[in-house]
Design an enzyme around this catalytic site. Structure first.
Site, PDB file in Angstrom:
ATOM      1  CG  ASP A   1       7.874  43.439  18.810  1.00  0.00           C
ATOM      2  OD1 ASP A   1       8.303  44.165  19.736  1.00  0.00           O
ATOM      3  OD2 ASP A   1       6.973  43.801  18.048  1.00  0.00           O
ATOM      4  N   GLY A   2       7.836  41.991  21.687  1.00  0.00           N
ATOM      5  CA  GLY A   2       6.870  41.677  22.726  1.00  0.00           C
ATOM      6  C   GLY A   2       5.677  42.599  22.604  1.00  0.00           C
TER       7      GLY A   2
ATOM      8  CD  GLU B   1       9.581  44.611  23.082  1.00  0.00           C
ATOM      9  OE1 GLU B   1      10.417  43.935  22.456  1.00  0.00           O
ATOM     10  OE2 GLU B   1       8.780  45.384  22.522  1.00  0.00           O
TER      11      GLU B   1
ATOM     12  CG  ASP C   1      10.307  46.913  18.800  1.00  0.00           C
ATOM     13  OD1 ASP C   1      10.423  46.339  19.907  1.00  0.00           O
ATOM     14  OD2 ASP C   1       9.257  46.867  18.138  1.00  0.00           O
TER      15      ASP C   1
ATOM     16  CG  HIS D   1       4.815  49.342  15.118  1.00  0.00           C
ATOM     17  ND1 HIS D   1       4.085  48.175  14.994  1.00  0.00           N
ATOM     18  CD2 HIS D   1       5.043  49.486  16.446  1.00  0.00           C
ATOM     19  CE1 HIS D   1       3.872  47.660  16.193  1.00  0.00           C
ATOM     20  NE2 HIS D   1       4.447  48.428  17.086  1.00  0.00           N
TER      21      HIS D   1
ATOM     22  CG  ASP E   1       3.878  44.054  16.222  1.00  0.00           C
ATOM     23  OD1 ASP E   1       3.883  44.344  17.438  1.00  0.00           O
ATOM     24  OD2 ASP E   1       2.948  44.350  15.458  1.00  0.00           O
TER      25      ASP E   1
END
Length: 156
Positions: free
Chosen positions: A7-8, A45, A68, A118, A128
């Site tokens: 995740d970024g 990301e 994501d 999320h 995250d």
């Protein structure tokens, strides 16, 4: 099989950012994260995926990357990045990171899985968290390519 969760994050986009990566193979588990003073969410990301792949030292591994980021996944799965490469990435952002990605991507058998961000996916939530913590850290790195390109755009 090796699983890589990524995740970024970027606050302000551009703004301070970071990435989070979890590597899992059998009972081996590793977390990696890093923050940058000025960057974008898409860069983080993509960098997370690069870092995850670069951490795999043995060649030709079966790897599943969970992300994501539709930007990253669609660019690879829909083969856009390969068309961009043929055109020298003309008009495309993040050429430096896409070139870095392509160097490590070709070393393995990589599959992507999109996960809704999320939405309670434990590893995605942890990535995250790592990315956000890194984006707020006092020990941030400089995303040199982005900052130079950003300055060029401001001068034009």
């Amino acid at each position: 099989m090796i699983q890589i969760f990524t995740d970024g994050a970027a606050s302000g986009n551009p703004g301070p950012g970071g990435y989070g990566v979890i590597l899992r193979a059998g009972n081996h588990y590793k977390e990696i994260s890093e923050g940058f003073r000025l960057t974008t969410n898409n860069r983080m990301e993509l960098l997370a995926v690069c870092i995850g792949l670069e951490a795999i030292k043995k060649l030709n591994q079966e790897i599943v990357i969970y992300s994501d980021s539709k930007y990253v996944i669609d660019s690879v799965e829909k083969k856009w990045v390969f068309a961009w490469l043929k055109k020298g990435f003309a008009g495309k952002k993040n050429k430096d990171l896409w070139m870095r990605f392509l160097q490590v991507y070709k070393l393995h058998q990589v599959k992507f899985v999109w996960v809704k961000g999320h939405a309670g996916h434990p590893e995605n939530e942890r990535c995250d968290e790592l990315a956000v913590i890194a984006s707020k850290s006092k020990d941030q790195k400089i995303d040199t390519v982005f900052e130079v390109e950003n300055q060029k755009q401001k001068l034009l």
